[in-house]
Design a protein around this motif. Structure first.
Motif, PDB file in Angstrom:
ATOM      1  N   GLY A   9       0.827  -1.205   0.000  1.00 55.50           N
ATOM      2  CA  GLY A   9       0.000   0.000   0.000  1.00 55.50           C
ATOM      3  C   GLY A   9       0.856   1.248   0.000  1.00 55.50           C
ATOM      4  N   ILE A  12      -0.515   7.314   2.386  1.00 53.86           N
ATOM      5  CA  ILE A  12       0.374   8.010   3.314  1.00 53.86           C
ATOM      6  C   ILE A  12       0.853   7.076   4.425  1.00 53.86           C
ATOM      7  CG2 ILE A  12      -1.491   8.996   4.758  1.00 53.86           C
ATOM      8  CD1 ILE A  12       1.938  10.544   3.938  1.00 53.86           C
ATOM      9  N   SER A  13       0.004   6.153   4.892  1.00 55.80           N
ATOM     10  CA  SER A  13       0.432   5.319   6.020  1.00 55.80           C
ATOM     11  C   SER A  13       1.538   4.351   5.587  1.00 55.80           C
ATOM     12  CB  SER A  13      -0.753   4.566   6.638  1.00 55.80           C
ATOM     13  OG  SER A  13      -1.344   3.736   5.687  1.00 55.80           O
ATOM     14  N   GLU A  38       2.284  -0.760  -4.653  1.00 52.43           N
ATOM     15  CA  GLU A  38       1.044   0.028  -4.746  1.00 52.43           C
ATOM     16  C   GLU A  38       0.199  -0.475  -5.917  1.00 52.43           C
ATOM     17  OE1 GLU A  38      -0.890   2.226  -3.172  1.00 52.43           O
ATOM     18  OE2 GLU A  38      -2.137   2.088  -4.968  1.00 52.43           O
ATOM     19  N   ARG A  39      -1.064  -0.730  -5.615  1.00 50.85           N
ATOM     20  CA  ARG A  39      -2.018  -1.252  -6.603  1.00 50.85           C
ATOM     21  C   ARG A  39      -2.259  -0.270  -7.758  1.00 50.85           C
ATOM     22  NH1 ARG A  39      -7.187  -1.744  -3.300  1.00 50.85           N
ATOM     23  NH2 ARG A  39      -7.129   0.491  -3.562  1.00 50.85           N
ATOM     24  N   ALA A  59      -9.283  15.150  -4.409  1.00 54.39           N
ATOM     25  CA  ALA A  59     -10.261  14.058  -4.457  1.00 54.39           C
ATOM     26  C   ALA A  59     -10.554  13.551  -3.052  1.00 54.39           C
ATOM     27  CB  ALA A  59      -9.723  12.919  -5.315  1.00 54.39           C
ATOM     28  N   ARG A 237      -0.467  -4.800  -7.694  1.00 61.68           N
ATOM     29  CA  ARG A 237      -1.484  -5.238  -6.725  1.00 61.68           C
ATOM     30  C   ARG A 237      -1.046  -6.540  -6.080  1.00 61.68           C
ATOM     31  NH1 ARG A 237      -6.150  -8.214  -5.784  1.00 61.68           N
ATOM     32  NH2 ARG A 237      -5.959  -9.445  -7.694  1.00 61.68           N
ATOM     33  N   ALA A 279      -0.775  -2.007   4.596  1.00 60.62           N
ATOM     34  CA  ALA A 279      -1.142  -0.591   4.736  1.00 60.62           C
ATOM     35  C   ALA A 279      -2.249  -0.231   3.754  1.00 60.62           C
ATOM     36  CB  ALA A 279       0.086   0.294   4.534  1.00 60.62           C
ATOM     37  N   ILE A 410     -14.398   6.451   3.781  1.00 62.89           N
ATOM     38  CA  ILE A 410     -13.868   6.664   5.138  1.00 62.89           C
ATOM     39  C   ILE A 410     -14.325   5.555   6.086  1.00 62.89           C
ATOM     40  CG2 ILE A 410     -13.819   8.256   7.098  1.00 62.89           C
ATOM     41  CD1 ILE A 410     -14.132  10.543   5.136  1.00 62.89           C
ATOM     42  N   ALA A 449      -2.978   8.847  10.263  1.00 61.40           N
ATOM     43  CA  ALA A 449      -2.549   7.704   9.437  1.00 61.40           C
ATOM     44  C   ALA A 449      -1.035   7.759   9.233  1.00 61.40           C
ATOM     45  CB  ALA A 449      -3.282   7.718   8.094  1.00 61.40           C
TER      46      ALA A 449
HETATM   47  C1  LIG Z   1     -13.268  12.030   0.583  1.00 57.71           C
HETATM   48  C2  LIG Z   1     -12.270  12.022   1.712  1.00 57.71           C
HETATM   49  C3  LIG Z   1     -11.960  13.220   2.358  1.00 57.71           C
HETATM   50  C4  LIG Z   1     -11.027  13.236   3.396  1.00 57.71           C
HETATM   51  N1  LIG Z   1     -10.735  14.432   3.986  1.00 57.71           N
HETATM   52  C5  LIG Z   1      -9.793  14.484   4.954  1.00 57.71           C
HETATM   53  C6  LIG Z   1      -9.371  15.741   5.480  1.00 57.71           C
HETATM   54  O1  LIG Z   1      -9.828  16.808   5.047  1.00 57.71           O
HETATM   55  N2  LIG Z   1      -8.434  15.739   6.470  1.00 57.71           N
HETATM   56  C7  LIG Z   1      -7.870  14.592   6.941  1.00 57.71           C
HETATM   57  O2  LIG Z   1      -7.032  14.652   7.843  1.00 57.71           O
HETATM   58  N3  LIG Z   1      -8.224  13.371   6.422  1.00 57.71           N
HETATM   59  C8  LIG Z   1      -9.157  13.298   5.449  1.00 57.71           C
HETATM   60  N4  LIG Z   1      -9.490  12.088   4.887  1.00 57.71           N
HETATM   61  C9  LIG Z   1      -8.812  10.879   5.390  1.00 57.71           C
HETATM   62  C10 LIG Z   1      -7.437  10.703   4.719  1.00 57.71           C
HETATM   63  O3  LIG Z   1      -7.618  10.702   3.347  1.00 57.71           O
HETATM   64  C11 LIG Z   1      -6.815   9.393   5.198  1.00 57.71           C
HETATM   65  O4  LIG Z   1      -6.523   9.462   6.582  1.00 57.71           O
HETATM   66  C12 LIG Z   1      -5.517   8.982   4.516  1.00 57.71           C
HETATM   67  O5  LIG Z   1      -5.397   9.440   3.212  1.00 57.71           O
HETATM   68  C13 LIG Z   1      -5.438   7.462   4.574  1.00 57.71           C
HETATM   69  O6  LIG Z   1      -4.193   7.003   4.120  1.00 57.71           O
HETATM   70  P1  LIG Z   1      -3.877   5.450   4.150  1.00 57.71           P
HETATM   71  O7  LIG Z   1      -2.523   5.279   3.610  1.00 57.71           O
HETATM   72  O8  LIG Z   1      -4.164   4.905   5.497  1.00 57.71           O
HETATM   73  O9  LIG Z   1      -4.963   4.775   3.180  1.00 57.71           O
HETATM   74  P2  LIG Z   1      -5.170   4.966   1.615  1.00 57.71           P
HETATM   75  O10 LIG Z   1      -4.939   6.366   1.239  1.00 57.71           O
HETATM   76  O11 LIG Z   1      -6.486   4.346   1.318  1.00 57.71           O
HETATM   77  O12 LIG Z   1      -4.002   4.100   0.977  1.00 57.71           O
HETATM   78  C14 LIG Z   1      -4.049   2.705   0.909  1.00 57.71           C
HETATM   79  C15 LIG Z   1      -3.282   2.299  -0.337  1.00 57.71           C
HETATM   80  O13 LIG Z   1      -3.121   0.897  -0.344  1.00 57.71           O
HETATM   81  C16 LIG Z   1      -3.239   0.459  -1.680  1.00 57.71           C
HETATM   82  N5  LIG Z   1      -3.583  -0.970  -1.656  1.00 57.71           N
HETATM   83  C17 LIG Z   1      -4.648  -1.559  -1.065  1.00 57.71           C
HETATM   84  N6  LIG Z   1      -4.621  -2.892  -1.257  1.00 57.71           N
HETATM   85  C18 LIG Z   1      -3.515  -3.153  -1.978  1.00 57.71           C
HETATM   86  C19 LIG Z   1      -2.956  -4.351  -2.498  1.00 57.71           C
HETATM   87  N7  LIG Z   1      -3.537  -5.545  -2.316  1.00 57.71           N
HETATM   88  N8  LIG Z   1      -1.800  -4.264  -3.204  1.00 57.71           N
HETATM   89  C20 LIG Z   1      -1.179  -3.058  -3.390  1.00 57.71           C
HETATM   90  N9  LIG Z   1      -1.692  -1.891  -2.922  1.00 57.71           N
HETATM   91  C21 LIG Z   1      -2.841  -1.939  -2.224  1.00 57.71           C
HETATM   92  C22 LIG Z   1      -4.336   1.341  -2.257  1.00 57.71           C
HETATM   93  O14 LIG Z   1      -4.296   1.376  -3.668  1.00 57.71           O
HETATM   94  C23 LIG Z   1      -4.010   2.679  -1.614  1.00 57.71           C
HETATM   95  O15 LIG Z   1      -3.158   3.459  -2.422  1.00 57.71           O
HETATM   96  C24 LIG Z   1     -10.409  12.031   3.830  1.00 57.71           C
HETATM   97  C25 LIG Z   1     -10.716  10.830   3.180  1.00 57.71           C
HETATM   98  C26 LIG Z   1     -11.629  10.817   2.130  1.00 57.71           C
HETATM   99  C27 LIG Z   1     -11.936   9.516   1.440  1.00 57.71           C
END
Ligand SMILES: Cc1cc2nc3c(=O)[nH]c(=O)nc-3n(C[C@H](O)[C@H](O)[C@H](O)COP(=O)(O)OP(=O)(O)OC[C@H]3O[C@@H](n4cnc5c(N)ncnc54)[C@H](O)[C@@H]3O)c2cc1C
Length: 479
Positions: A9, A12-13, A38-39, A59, A237, A279, A410, A449
């Motif tokens: 993944g 950001i996390s 990353e997928r 987005a 993926r 992640a 979310i 995250a």
């Molecule tokens: C519409 C919206 C508005 C938001 N607004 C805010 C805001 O204003 N302020 C704020 O603080 N937070 C906001 N958030 C929350 C914020 O976006 C998240 O906290 C943060 O981006 C999450 O990051 P993440 O890495 O945990 O998950 P994600 O960003 O979901 O990343 C997970 C990644 O893993 C990849 N992945 C999954 N499975 C696989 C696999 N099997 N193989 C390879 N890759 C894989 C995915 O493609 C993705 O890129 C918002 C969220 C949304 C949806």
């Protein structure tokens, strides 16, 4: 041979985890190979910033709250400090739409009455909050019930419900206070009252400044992927992770005794790894965990992630005066709108729209309106355009339109979320060098995250490099 860590993944996390793992290894002078898979075709996950014709549309997240040291260190190390832009002063002005019009939320109970957000009776109930007996049994409680118990049902209904919409696109009646708003729970636990706690903490803690980057929120994942001393594979993926057997795949040795094989769609040979950090979104992690532990996969799958639609509408200068200088508006559910709220992006940060124009982002869907996922793009666009023009009385059509949809958006920290995450953690801990991060688990906001990714990345690196971790120490003490 250097141990190899695979992070599944590139949101950001995951990128924060990879960065932190490499940083720890470098500080110790140890070798550690890190690969992020990353997928999608680009990194960032939910953070996607689209720049076109002078408009910058987010987005997903449009900003993050400062004040998280791990996050601030990442920004600094990624070289993004010069690009970080605090939200303008207008961002402090927030509005609720109720009883037929927009009303400004002000941190003063009397002004809340003046602005038509609370009745005199509702304000009176709010003011007795310091004298309401604290609940200290440690049990989970819904956000709405907590607010009604402490602040009165009017505050719960008119202010806390919209707040849950704004942060989680969630239903305050179903969200867990301890998981969704842990700081609020701590105020009651530690000070016996929200108001007393806030007064005691005034000046000692800061809630942080709302911040973004010149080119939008995706800048941070992009900078980490570019500047990190690790490999990032896009369009990769992961289909499965499985325990390595002694005889399997002798062609790709990572270290003397790798624990895992990571299967990437379309790759002939699995990647061998000594440690794996998951992640992805909760549902995506569930698919990978299922063959290892059915129950843990079911727990991950049970974290609801309802759909969200983001519609960005850009208007020509004439519309500017119709939209108040502020952060945005949350819309009470019974006001005849399907939109959950609007963010007034061009009032928050410079460079979001061409000079003099205004950019409004309408948010639809979430836990209170999951049926939005069944509508076509055209239908959602039509709905948002009609509601935005009605809300502000704008007559001219938008000059810039963009729709972004997330089918599973979310994660909702519903009642019992904390115990659910603890069960997932215990299940994963049964496997060698397997861990998980991401906004589905311990903090839904972008900075949370990122911070969680750093914690998990450092913990995994410490294990792979043979350093004792606090968890290992606790296990040793427990015998
Ligand atoms: C519409 C919206 C508005 C938001 N607004 C805010 C805001 O204003 N302020 C704020 O603080 N937070 C906001 N958030 C929350 C914020 O976006 C998240 O906290 C943060 O981006 C999450 O990051 P993440 O890495 O945990 O998950 P994600 O960003 O979901 O990343 C997970 C990644 O893993 C990849 N992945 C999954 N499975 C696989 C696999 N099997 N193989 C390879 N890759 C894989 C995915 O493609 C993705 O890129 C918002 C969220 C949304 C949806």
């Amino acid at each position: 041979m250097a141990p190899r860590l695979v992070v599944v993944g590139g949101g950001i996390s995951g990128l924060a985890a990879a960065w932190a793992a490499r940083r720890l290894a470098r500080e110790r002078g140890d070798a550690l190979e890190v690969i992020v898979l990353e997928r999608d075709a680009e990194v960032g996950g939910k953070a996607r910033s689209i720049e076109r014709d002078g408009w910058l549309v987010e987005a997903g997240p449009s900003g993050f709250l400062g004040g998280r040291p791990a996050m601030e260190r990442l920004v600094e190390e990624a070289g993004l400090s010069p690009d970080a832009i605090p939200a303008g002063v207008a961002s402090r002005r927030r509005f609720i739409y109720r009883a037929g019009r927009m009303r400004e939320i002000v941190p003063n109970p009397f002004a809340l009455v003046r602005h038509g957000i609370l009745s005199v009776r509702g304000m009176g109930r709010l003011l007795v909050e310091p004298f309401v007996r604290a609940r200290r049994d440690g049990g989970d409680e819904g956000v709405f019930d907590f607010a009604a118990r402490r602040l009165g049902s009017e505050v719960a209904d008119r202010m806390v419900r919209p707040m849950a919409l704004g942060i989680f696109a969630g239903d305050a009646r179903r969200l867990s206070l301890a998981a969704a708003f842990p700081r609020m729970a701590a105020l009651e636990r530690e000070h016996g009252s929200i108001i007393r706690g806030m007064m005691a903490r005034r000046g000692r803690t800061s809630s942080g400044t709302l911040t973004s980057f010149r080119h939008g929120m995706q800048s941070l994942p992009l900078a980490l992927a570019q500047g990190g001393a690790f490999t990032v594979r896009r369009n990769a993926r992961v289909e499965a992770i499985r325990r390595a057997t002694a005889s399997s795949m002798p062609t790709q040795p990572a270290s003397a005794s790798p624990s895992w094989e990571v299967v990437v769609e379309g790759d002939g040979i699995p990647i061998r790894a000594d440690g794996v950090i998951l992640a992805g979104e909760p549902w995506a992690m569930a698919a990978l965990v299922r063959p290892l532990d059915h129950a843990a996969a079911a727990e991950l799958e049970a974290i609801p992630c309802p759909p969200i639609a983001v519609v960005a509408l850009g208007f020509a200068p004439g519309a500017t005066e119709r939209i108040p200088a502020g952060f945005g508006v949350l819309i009470a559910r019974d006001e005849g709108f399907r939109m959950l709220g609007n963010l007034w992006e061009s009032h928050l940060y410079p460079g979001r729209s061409p000079e003099g124009h205004v950019l409004v982002r309408a948010i639809l869907g979430g836990a209170v309106d999951p049926d939005i996922g069944a509508l076509s793009d055209d239908a959602v666009l039509q709905l948002a355009r009609e509601e935005v023009t009605r809300l502000y009385g704008i007559t001219d059509p938008p000059v810039h339109v963009r729709i972004e949809r997330v089918a599973r958006a979310i994660p909702q920290y519903v009642l019992g979320h904390g115990e659910r995450v603890a069960r997932i953690e215990r299940a994963l801990a049964c496997f060698p060098h397997l861990d998980a991060t991401g906004f589905g688990l311990r903090g839904v906001a972008f900075a949370d995250a990122a911070s969680d990714g750093v914690t998990v990345g450092e913990r995994m690196a410490a294990r792979l490099l043979g350093m004792p971790t606090s968890i290992d120490a606790a296990a040793a003490i427990a015998g």
